[in-house]
Design a protein around this motif. Structure first.
Motif, PDB file in Angstrom:
ATOM      1  N   LEU A 137       0.841  -1.207   0.000  1.00  0.00           N
ATOM      2  CA  LEU A 137       0.000   0.000   0.000  1.00  0.00           C
ATOM      3  C   LEU A 137       0.872   1.251   0.000  1.00  0.00           C
ATOM      4  O   LEU A 137       0.641   2.186  -0.758  1.00  0.00           O
ATOM      5  N   GLN A 138       1.869   1.247   0.883  1.00  0.00           N
ATOM      6  CA  GLN A 138       2.766   2.400   1.005  1.00  0.00           C
ATOM      7  C   GLN A 138       3.407   2.718  -0.354  1.00  0.00           C
ATOM      8  O   GLN A 138       3.382   3.859  -0.816  1.00  0.00           O
ATOM      9  N   ARG A 139       3.948   1.694  -0.974  1.00  0.00           N
ATOM     10  CA  ARG A 139       4.661   1.886  -2.245  1.00  0.00           C
ATOM     11  C   ARG A 139       3.701   2.355  -3.345  1.00  0.00           C
ATOM     12  O   ARG A 139       3.955   3.345  -4.024  1.00  0.00           O
ATOM     13  N   ASP A 140       2.559   1.678  -3.473  1.00  0.00           N
ATOM     14  CA  ASP A 140       1.618   1.998  -4.552  1.00  0.00           C
ATOM     15  C   ASP A 140       0.978   3.364  -4.353  1.00  0.00           C
ATOM     16  O   ASP A 140       0.829   4.138  -5.298  1.00  0.00           O
ATOM     17  N   LEU A 141       0.586   3.675  -3.124  1.00  0.00           N
ATOM     18  CA  LEU A 141      -0.072   4.961  -2.872  1.00  0.00           C
ATOM     19  C   LEU A 141       0.899   6.119  -3.085  1.00  0.00           C
ATOM     20  O   LEU A 141       0.535   7.149  -3.654  1.00  0.00           O
ATOM     21  N   GLU A 142       2.146   5.929  -2.647  1.00  0.00           N
ATOM     22  CA  GLU A 142       3.172   6.964  -2.865  1.00  0.00           C
ATOM     23  C   GLU A 142       3.310   7.259  -4.354  1.00  0.00           C
ATOM     24  O   GLU A 142       3.353   8.410  -4.765  1.00  0.00           O
ATOM     25  N   ARG A 143       3.392   6.182  -5.128  1.00  0.00           N
ATOM     26  CA  ARG A 143       3.588   6.335  -6.580  1.00  0.00           C
ATOM     27  C   ARG A 143       2.393   7.057  -7.220  1.00  0.00           C
ATOM     28  O   ARG A 143       2.556   8.005  -7.965  1.00  0.00           O
ATOM     29  N   GLU A 144       1.182   6.622  -6.865  1.00  0.00           N
ATOM     30  CA  GLU A 144      -0.031   7.202  -7.463  1.00  0.00           C
ATOM     31  C   GLU A 144      -0.204   8.664  -7.057  1.00  0.00           C
ATOM     32  O   GLU A 144      -0.575   9.510  -7.864  1.00  0.00           O
ATOM     33  N   MET A 145       0.057   8.941  -5.776  1.00  0.00           N
ATOM     34  CA  MET A 145      -0.219  10.295  -5.280  1.00  0.00           C
ATOM     35  C   MET A 145       0.846  11.297  -5.712  1.00  0.00           C
ATOM     36  O   MET A 145       0.594  12.501  -5.743  1.00  0.00           O
ATOM     37  N   ALA A 146       2.025  10.792  -6.082  1.00  0.00           N
ATOM     38  CA  ALA A 146       3.066  11.683  -6.615  1.00  0.00           C
ATOM     39  C   ALA A 146       2.600  12.323  -7.924  1.00  0.00           C
ATOM     40  O   ALA A 146       3.075  13.378  -8.322  1.00  0.00           O
ATOM     41  N   LEU A 147       1.622  11.689  -8.567  1.00  0.00           N
ATOM     42  CA  LEU A 147       1.092  12.218  -9.829  1.00  0.00           C
ATOM     43  C   LEU A 147       0.030  13.291  -9.600  1.00  0.00           C
ATOM     44  O   LEU A 147      -0.498  13.864 -10.539  1.00  0.00           O
ATOM     45  N   MET A 148      -0.314  13.526  -8.315  1.00  0.00           N
ATOM     46  CA  MET A 148      -1.352  14.523  -7.982  1.00  0.00           C
ATOM     47  C   MET A 148      -0.750  15.570  -7.036  1.00  0.00           C
ATOM     48  O   MET A 148      -0.859  15.438  -5.816  1.00  0.00           O
ATOM     49  N   PRO A 149      -0.096  16.608  -7.593  1.00  0.00           N
ATOM     50  CA  PRO A 149       0.606  17.587  -6.760  1.00  0.00           C
ATOM     51  C   PRO A 149      -0.333  18.273  -5.758  1.00  0.00           C
ATOM     52  O   PRO A 149      -1.457  18.632  -6.117  1.00  0.00           O
ATOM     53  N   GLY A 150       0.143  18.391  -4.527  1.00  0.00           N
ATOM     54  CA  GLY A 150      -0.664  19.045  -3.481  1.00  0.00           C
ATOM     55  C   GLY A 150      -1.377  18.038  -2.598  1.00  0.00           C
ATOM     56  O   GLY A 150      -1.790  18.354  -1.494  1.00  0.00           O
ATOM     57  N   THR A 151      -1.520  16.788  -3.077  1.00  0.00           N
ATOM     58  CA  THR A 151      -2.098  15.755  -2.217  1.00  0.00           C
ATOM     59  C   THR A 151      -0.989  15.214  -1.319  1.00  0.00           C
ATOM     60  O   THR A 151       0.194  15.359  -1.631  1.00  0.00           O
ATOM     61  N   GLU A 152      -1.389  14.600  -0.200  1.00  0.00           N
ATOM     62  CA  GLU A 152      -0.369  14.143   0.747  1.00  0.00           C
ATOM     63  C   GLU A 152      -0.772  12.802   1.347  1.00  0.00           C
ATOM     64  O   GLU A 152      -1.915  12.627   1.784  1.00  0.00           O
ATOM     65  N   LEU A 153       0.171  11.890   1.375  1.00  0.00           N
ATOM     66  CA  LEU A 153      -0.065  10.577   1.967  1.00  0.00           C
ATOM     67  C   LEU A 153       0.453  10.568   3.403  1.00  0.00           C
ATOM     68  O   LEU A 153       1.596  10.927   3.655  1.00  0.00           O
ATOM     69  N   GLU A 154      -0.416  10.173   4.325  1.00  0.00           N
ATOM     70  CA  GLU A 154       0.015  10.054   5.722  1.00  0.00           C
ATOM     71  C   GLU A 154      -0.079   8.585   6.123  1.00  0.00           C
ATOM     72  O   GLU A 154      -1.164   7.998   6.079  1.00  0.00           O
ATOM     73  N   SER A 155       1.048   8.019   6.529  1.00  0.00           N
ATOM     74  CA  SER A 155       1.069   6.612   6.946  1.00  0.00           C
ATOM     75  C   SER A 155       0.928   6.539   8.454  1.00  0.00           C
ATOM     76  O   SER A 155       1.627   7.233   9.175  1.00  0.00           O
ATOM     77  N   LYS A 156       0.008   5.693   8.912  1.00  0.00           N
ATOM     78  CA  LYS A 156      -0.219   5.579  10.353  1.00  0.00           C
ATOM     79  C   LYS A 156       0.107   4.176  10.859  1.00  0.00           C
ATOM     80  O   LYS A 156      -0.382   3.758  11.894  1.00  0.00           O
ATOM     81  N   GLY A 157       0.890   3.438  10.100  1.00  0.00           N
ATOM     82  CA  GLY A 157       1.236   2.072  10.507  1.00  0.00           C
ATOM     83  C   GLY A 157       0.227   1.075   9.989  1.00  0.00           C
ATOM     84  O   GLY A 157       0.539   0.289   9.104  1.00  0.00           O
ATOM     85  N   MET A 158      -1.023   1.145  10.522  1.00  0.00           N
ATOM     86  CA  MET A 158      -2.053   0.193  10.079  1.00  0.00           C
ATOM     87  C   MET A 158      -3.151   0.893   9.267  1.00  0.00           C
ATOM     88  O   MET A 158      -4.164   0.289   8.959  1.00  0.00           O
ATOM     89  N   ALA A 159      -2.937   2.149   8.923  1.00  0.00           N
ATOM     90  CA  ALA A 159      -3.912   2.891   8.119  1.00  0.00           C
ATOM     91  C   ALA A 159      -3.190   3.971   7.311  1.00  0.00           C
ATOM     92  O   ALA A 159      -2.071   4.370   7.658  1.00  0.00           O
ATOM     93  N   PHE A 160      -3.844   4.413   6.236  1.00  0.00           N
ATOM     94  CA  PHE A 160      -3.268   5.450   5.386  1.00  0.00           C
ATOM     95  C   PHE A 160      -4.298   6.545   5.162  1.00  0.00           C
ATOM     96  O   PHE A 160      -5.442   6.252   4.802  1.00  0.00           O
ATOM     97  N   ALA A 161      -3.880   7.787   5.393  1.00  0.00           N
ATOM     98  CA  ALA A 161      -4.768   8.924   5.127  1.00  0.00           C
ATOM     99  C   ALA A 161      -4.312   9.581   3.830  1.00  0.00           C
ATOM    100  O   ALA A 161      -3.145   9.949   3.678  1.00  0.00           O
TER     101      ALA A 161
END
Ligand SMILES: [Mg+2]
Length: 268
Positions: free
Chosen positions: A106-130
Protein backbone atom coordinates in the motif's frame (compact mmCIF):
# COMPACT_ATOMS: atom_id res chain seq x y z
CA UNK A 1 -32.27 18.12 7.57
CA UNK A 2 -30.99 18.20 11.14
CA UNK A 3 -29.73 21.81 11.06
CA UNK A 4 -31.95 22.93 13.93
CA UNK A 5 -30.75 20.50 16.60
CA UNK A 6 -30.79 22.09 20.06
CA UNK A 7 -27.76 23.26 22.02
CA UNK A 8 -26.79 20.53 24.52
CA UNK A 9 -27.77 20.95 28.16
CA UNK A 10 -25.28 21.25 31.02
CA UNK A 11 -25.09 17.66 32.16
CA UNK A 12 -25.13 16.25 35.65
CA UNK A 13 -24.70 12.79 37.13
CA UNK A 14 -22.09 10.11 36.52
CA UNK A 15 -20.71 10.80 33.09
CA UNK A 16 -18.08 9.32 30.78
CA UNK A 17 -16.68 11.80 28.25
CA UNK A 18 -15.40 11.03 24.75
CA UNK A 19 -14.03 13.80 22.53
CA UNK A 20 -12.90 13.87 18.94
CA UNK A 21 -9.97 16.27 18.50
CA UNK A 22 -9.73 17.98 15.06
CA UNK A 23 -12.73 20.21 14.41
CA UNK A 24 -14.08 19.50 17.92
CA UNK A 25 -11.49 20.48 20.56
CA UNK A 26 -9.15 22.16 18.07
CA UNK A 27 -9.76 24.32 15.00
CA UNK A 28 -9.02 22.65 11.66
CA UNK A 29 -5.95 24.18 9.98
CA UNK A 30 -4.66 23.96 6.37
CA UNK A 31 -2.13 21.37 7.56
CA UNK A 32 -2.67 18.83 10.41
CA UNK A 33 0.73 19.82 11.93
CA UNK A 34 -0.56 23.35 12.62
CA UNK A 35 -3.40 22.14 14.85
CA UNK A 36 -3.31 22.67 18.63
CA UNK A 37 -5.67 22.56 21.61
CA UNK A 38 -5.50 25.87 23.57
CA UNK A 39 -3.68 25.30 26.92
CA UNK A 40 -6.71 26.46 28.95
CA UNK A 41 -8.88 23.88 27.17
CA UNK A 42 -6.34 21.13 27.92
CA UNK A 43 -6.43 22.16 31.59
CA UNK A 44 -10.25 22.08 31.51
CA UNK A 45 -10.22 18.55 30.07
CA UNK A 46 -7.93 17.46 32.87
CA UNK A 47 -10.25 19.02 35.46
CA UNK A 48 -13.31 17.39 33.87
CA UNK A 49 -11.49 14.07 33.87
CA UNK A 50 -10.67 14.40 37.58
CA UNK A 51 -14.27 15.35 38.40
CA UNK A 52 -15.41 12.13 36.70
CA UNK A 53 -12.88 9.66 38.17
CA UNK A 54 -10.77 9.69 35.00
CA UNK A 55 -13.64 8.75 32.66
CA UNK A 56 -12.54 10.98 29.77
CA UNK A 57 -10.93 9.75 26.55
CA UNK A 58 -9.87 11.25 23.24
CA UNK A 59 -11.21 9.37 20.18
CA UNK A 60 -9.48 10.43 16.97
CA UNK A 61 -8.23 9.48 13.54
CA UNK A 62 -4.77 10.69 14.58
CA UNK A 63 -2.14 8.36 15.98
CA UNK A 64 -1.93 8.02 19.78
CA UNK A 65 1.56 9.53 19.65
CA UNK A 66 0.15 12.72 18.10
CA UNK A 67 -2.76 12.74 20.56
CA UNK A 68 -0.32 12.54 23.50
CA UNK A 69 1.71 15.44 22.07
CA UNK A 70 -1.41 17.54 21.51
CA UNK A 71 -2.65 16.99 25.09
CA UNK A 72 0.63 17.75 26.90
CA UNK A 73 1.33 18.04 29.80
CA UNK A 74 -1.59 15.68 30.43
CA UNK A 75 -2.09 12.06 29.44
CA UNK A 76 -5.59 10.72 28.80
CA UNK A 77 -7.00 7.33 27.80
CA UNK A 78 -6.96 7.32 23.98
CA UNK A 79 -8.29 5.73 20.84
CA UNK A 80 -6.16 6.62 17.82
CA UNK A 81 -6.47 5.82 14.11
CA UNK A 82 -10.28 5.53 14.44
CA UNK A 83 -9.88 2.86 17.12
CA UNK A 84 -7.10 0.75 15.55
CA UNK A 85 -4.99 1.89 18.52
CA UNK A 86 -6.39 2.17 22.04
CA UNK A 87 -4.83 2.87 25.42
CA UNK A 88 -6.98 2.22 28.47
CA UNK A 89 -6.77 3.91 31.88
CA UNK A 90 -4.30 1.24 33.12
CA UNK A 91 -1.94 2.08 30.22
CA UNK A 92 -2.65 -1.20 28.40
CA UNK A 93 -2.41 -0.75 24.63
CA UNK A 94 -4.77 -2.58 22.26
CA UNK A 95 -3.71 -2.65 18.60
CA UNK A 96 -5.38 -3.79 15.39
CA UNK A 97 -2.79 -4.41 12.67
CA UNK A 98 -2.58 -5.34 9.00
CA UNK A 99 -0.11 -7.88 7.51
CA UNK A 100 3.30 -6.18 7.02
CA UNK A 101 3.42 -7.19 3.37
CA UNK A 102 0.07 -5.51 2.67
CA UNK A 103 1.19 -2.32 4.46
CA UNK A 104 4.42 -2.24 2.40
CA UNK A 105 2.51 -2.69 -0.88
CA UNK A 106 0.00 0.00 0.00
CA UNK A 107 2.77 2.40 1.00
CA UNK A 108 4.66 1.89 -2.25
CA UNK A 109 1.62 2.00 -4.55
CA UNK A 110 -0.07 4.96 -2.87
CA UNK A 111 3.17 6.96 -2.86
CA UNK A 112 3.59 6.34 -6.58
CA UNK A 113 -0.03 7.20 -7.46
CA UNK A 114 -0.22 10.29 -5.28
CA UNK A 115 3.07 11.68 -6.61
CA UNK A 116 1.09 12.22 -9.83
CA UNK A 117 -1.35 14.52 -7.98
CA UNK A 118 0.61 17.59 -6.76
CA UNK A 119 -0.66 19.04 -3.48
CA UNK A 120 -2.10 15.75 -2.22
CA UNK A 121 -0.37 14.14 0.75
CA UNK A 122 -0.07 10.58 1.97
CA UNK A 123 0.01 10.05 5.72
CA UNK A 124 1.07 6.61 6.95
CA UNK A 125 -0.22 5.58 10.35
CA UNK A 126 1.24 2.07 10.51
CA UNK A 127 -2.05 0.19 10.08
CA UNK A 128 -3.91 2.89 8.12
CA UNK A 129 -3.27 5.45 5.39
CA UNK A 130 -4.77 8.92 5.13
CA UNK A 131 -4.97 10.38 1.62
CA UNK A 132 -5.18 14.16 2.15
CA UNK A 133 -6.38 16.55 -0.56
CA UNK A 134 -7.14 19.74 1.42
CA UNK A 135 -4.44 21.60 -0.57
CA UNK A 136 -5.56 20.10 -3.89
CA UNK A 137 -9.37 19.67 -3.85
CA UNK A 138 -9.40 19.28 -7.65
CA UNK A 139 -8.14 15.72 -7.10
CA UNK A 140 -11.03 14.67 -4.83
CA UNK A 141 -12.66 12.33 -7.35
CA UNK A 142 -9.34 10.71 -8.36
CA UNK A 143 -8.26 10.25 -4.75
CA UNK A 144 -11.61 8.67 -3.75
CA UNK A 145 -11.47 6.33 -6.73
CA UNK A 146 -7.87 5.37 -5.88
CA UNK A 147 -8.80 4.53 -2.28
CA UNK A 148 -11.89 2.58 -3.42
CA UNK A 149 -9.78 0.46 -5.78
CA UNK A 150 -7.70 -0.94 -2.90
CA UNK A 151 -10.66 -1.52 -0.59
CA UNK A 152 -12.67 -3.22 -3.35
CA UNK A 153 -9.89 -5.75 -3.89
CA UNK A 154 -9.00 -6.53 -0.31
CA UNK A 155 -11.38 -7.85 2.34
CA UNK A 156 -9.05 -6.76 5.18
CA UNK A 157 -9.50 -3.08 4.29
CA UNK A 158 -12.26 -0.52 4.73
CA UNK A 159 -12.78 3.07 3.60
CA UNK A 160 -13.15 6.01 5.97
CA UNK A 161 -14.10 9.31 4.29
CA UNK A 162 -13.54 12.57 6.21
CA UNK A 163 -13.13 16.30 5.61
CA UNK A 164 -10.76 16.65 2.60
CA UNK A 165 -9.33 13.24 3.43
CA UNK A 166 -10.12 9.61 2.76
CA UNK A 167 -8.53 6.84 4.78
CA UNK A 168 -7.81 3.21 4.13
CA UNK A 169 -8.06 1.39 7.45
CA UNK A 170 -8.39 -2.18 8.77
CA UNK A 171 -11.95 -3.46 8.42
CA UNK A 172 -14.02 -3.68 11.61
CA UNK A 173 -12.45 -0.76 13.47
CA UNK A 174 -14.51 2.33 14.24
CA UNK A 175 -14.81 5.05 16.81
CA UNK A 176 -18.01 3.31 17.94
CA UNK A 177 -16.18 0.05 18.64
CA UNK A 178 -13.50 1.98 20.57
CA UNK A 179 -16.11 3.76 22.72
CA UNK A 180 -17.90 0.44 23.35
CA UNK A 181 -14.59 -1.09 24.51
CA UNK A 182 -14.02 1.79 26.95
CA UNK A 183 -17.60 1.52 28.24
CA UNK A 184 -16.93 -2.10 29.27
CA UNK A 185 -14.05 -1.02 31.51
CA UNK A 186 -13.52 1.04 34.65
CA UNK A 187 -13.80 3.96 35.17
CA UNK A 188 -16.18 4.35 32.18
CA UNK A 189 -18.46 1.36 32.90
CA UNK A 190 -21.76 2.23 34.56
CA UNK A 191 -21.59 5.89 33.55
CA UNK A 192 -23.66 7.74 30.96
CA UNK A 193 -21.50 8.25 27.84
CA UNK A 194 -21.16 11.68 26.20
CA UNK A 195 -19.54 11.95 22.76
CA UNK A 196 -18.67 15.16 20.93
CA UNK A 197 -17.48 15.01 17.29
CA UNK A 198 -17.66 16.87 13.99
CA UNK A 199 -16.97 14.49 11.12
CA UNK A 200 -18.40 11.47 9.26
CA UNK A 201 -16.10 9.14 11.23
CA UNK A 202 -17.83 10.28 14.44
CA UNK A 203 -21.23 9.00 13.35
CA UNK A 204 -20.24 5.43 14.32
CA UNK A 205 -19.47 6.80 17.80
CA UNK A 206 -22.82 8.60 17.94
CA UNK A 207 -24.58 5.35 17.07
CA UNK A 208 -23.01 3.43 19.96
CA UNK A 209 -23.58 6.27 22.45
CA UNK A 210 -27.23 6.74 21.34
CA UNK A 211 -27.81 2.99 21.78
CA UNK A 212 -26.49 3.23 25.34
CA UNK A 213 -28.79 6.10 26.25
CA UNK A 214 -25.96 8.63 26.17
CA UNK A 215 -25.56 12.18 24.92
CA UNK A 216 -24.33 12.83 21.37
CA UNK A 217 -23.20 16.25 20.18
CA UNK A 218 -22.35 17.16 16.59
CA UNK A 219 -20.04 20.13 16.04
CA UNK A 220 -20.81 22.31 13.02
CA UNK A 221 -23.08 21.77 10.05
CA UNK A 222 -24.12 18.57 8.31
CA UNK A 223 -26.49 15.66 8.66
CA UNK A 224 -25.98 13.57 11.75
CA UNK A 225 -27.59 11.05 14.06
CA UNK A 226 -26.40 13.10 17.07
CA UNK A 227 -29.10 14.56 19.33
CA UNK A 228 -27.55 17.96 19.97
CA UNK A 229 -25.45 20.46 18.10
CA UNK A 230 -22.76 23.03 18.87
CA UNK A 231 -21.96 25.34 15.96
CA UNK A 232 -18.20 25.65 16.30
CA UNK A 233 -15.03 24.66 18.18
CA UNK A 234 -15.38 27.94 20.10
CA UNK A 235 -18.88 26.86 21.23
CA UNK A 236 -17.46 23.51 22.38
CA UNK A 237 -14.91 25.38 24.51
CA UNK A 238 -17.58 27.61 26.06
CA UNK A 239 -19.87 24.65 26.77
CA UNK A 240 -16.94 22.76 28.34
CA UNK A 241 -16.14 25.74 30.54
CA UNK A 242 -19.72 26.02 31.85
CA UNK A 243 -19.99 22.27 32.29
CA UNK A 244 -16.75 22.01 34.27
CA UNK A 245 -17.78 24.94 36.46
CA UNK A 246 -21.17 23.38 37.14
CA UNK A 247 -19.65 20.00 37.97
CA UNK A 248 -17.19 21.69 40.33
CA UNK A 249 -20.01 23.48 42.14
CA UNK A 250 -22.01 20.27 42.34
CA UNK A 251 -19.04 18.47 43.89
CA UNK A 252 -18.50 21.35 46.35
CA UNK A 253 -22.14 21.14 47.48
CA UNK A 254 -21.88 17.40 48.02
CA UNK A 255 -18.64 17.82 50.02
CA UNK A 256 -20.14 20.65 52.10
CA UNK A 257 -23.25 18.61 52.81
CA UNK A 258 -21.12 15.63 53.83
CA UNK A 259 -18.97 17.81 56.08
CA UNK A 260 -22.16 19.30 57.53
CA UNK A 261 -23.47 15.84 58.42
CA UNK A 262 -20.13 14.84 59.87
CA UNK A 263 -19.90 17.90 62.13
CA UNK A 264 -23.56 17.39 63.12
CA UNK A 265 -22.95 13.74 64.04
CA UNK A 266 -19.84 14.76 65.99
CA UNK A 267 -21.84 17.32 67.97
CA UNK A 268 -24.61 14.87 68.90
MG1 LIG B 1 -12.89 15.71 13.79
Amino acid sequence: MAEDLPVPPLLTGNLAFFFDLDGTLAEIKPHPDQVSIPPEVRAMLKRLSELNDGALALISGRSMKELDNLSLPFRFPLAGVHGAERRDISENTHLVTLPAELVATLQRDLEREMALMPGTELESKGMAFALHYRQAPEFETRILELARTYVRHNTLLALQPGKCVVEIKPKGISKGAAIAAFMDEAPFAGRQPVFVGDDLTDEAGFEVVNQRGGVTIKVGKGDTIAQWRLQSVREVHLWLEKLTLQQEQEKKHITERREGYESLSRSI
